[in-house]
Motif scaffolding. Structure first.
Motif, short mmCIF file in Angstrom:
data_model
loop_
_atom_site.label_atom_id
_atom_site.label_comp_id
_atom_site.label_asym_id
_atom_site.label_seq_id
_atom_site.Cartn_x
_atom_site.Cartn_y
_atom_site.Cartn_z
N ALA A 53 0.86 -1.20 0.00
CA ALA A 53 0.00 0.00 0.00
C ALA A 53 0.89 1.24 0.00
CB ALA A 53 -0.91 -0.03 1.22
N PRO A 54 1.58 1.51 -1.11
CA PRO A 54 2.55 2.62 -1.13
C PRO A 54 1.94 4.00 -0.95
CG PRO A 54 2.26 1.70 -3.32
CD PRO A 54 1.50 0.82 -2.38
N GLU A 55 0.67 4.17 -1.25
CA GLU A 55 0.02 5.48 -1.16
C GLU A 55 -0.61 5.76 0.20
OE1 GLU A 55 0.30 7.63 -3.73
OE2 GLU A 55 1.48 6.06 -4.71
N VAL A 56 -0.58 4.80 1.10
CA VAL A 56 -1.27 4.93 2.38
C VAL A 56 -0.48 5.85 3.32
CG1 VAL A 56 -1.97 3.68 4.46
CG2 VAL A 56 -2.41 2.71 2.22
N ASP A 57 -1.19 6.80 3.90
CA ASP A 57 -0.62 7.67 4.93
C ASP A 57 -1.00 7.06 6.28
OD1 ASP A 57 0.19 9.62 6.68
OD2 ASP A 57 -0.95 11.24 5.73
N ILE A 58 -0.05 6.38 6.91
CA ILE A 58 -0.36 5.66 8.15
C ILE A 58 -0.71 6.57 9.31
CG2 ILE A 58 0.95 3.60 7.54
CD1 ILE A 58 3.18 4.70 9.36
N ARG A 59 -0.48 7.87 9.15
CA ARG A 59 -0.88 8.81 10.20
C ARG A 59 -2.36 9.12 10.14
NH1 ARG A 59 2.96 13.27 8.30
NH2 ARG A 59 2.13 12.34 6.41
#
Length: 70
Positions: A53-59
């Motif tokens: 999931a390279p586009e996921v912003d984990i914040r």
């Protein structure tokens, strides 16, 4: 239920129960499901999170609950 993202390990872990895991199965490459003594799922781990999931912003995680059908 807890969600933990370990950036150093590049992994995500979803804890479904506080029961200790007695066994684990890799159900797909890099996807590990942990089970307790009664064979209930207690956790799910996803490895290589940045590649999956390279586009996921984990914040910015969003919890969504779907209403039950009547």
């Amino acid at each position: 239920m807890k969600l933990k993202v370990d950036q150093q390990a590049d992994a995500l872990y979803l804890t479904l129960s506080e029961a200790p895991a007695s066994r684990s199965d890799e159900v797909s490459p890099g996807i590990i499901v942990d089970y307790d003594e009664q064979d209930r799922v207690v956790g799910i781990e996803m490895l290589y999170l940045s590649k999956r999931a390279p586009e996921v912003d984990i914040r910015r995680l969003l919890f969504e609950s779907v209403p039950q059908a009547a």
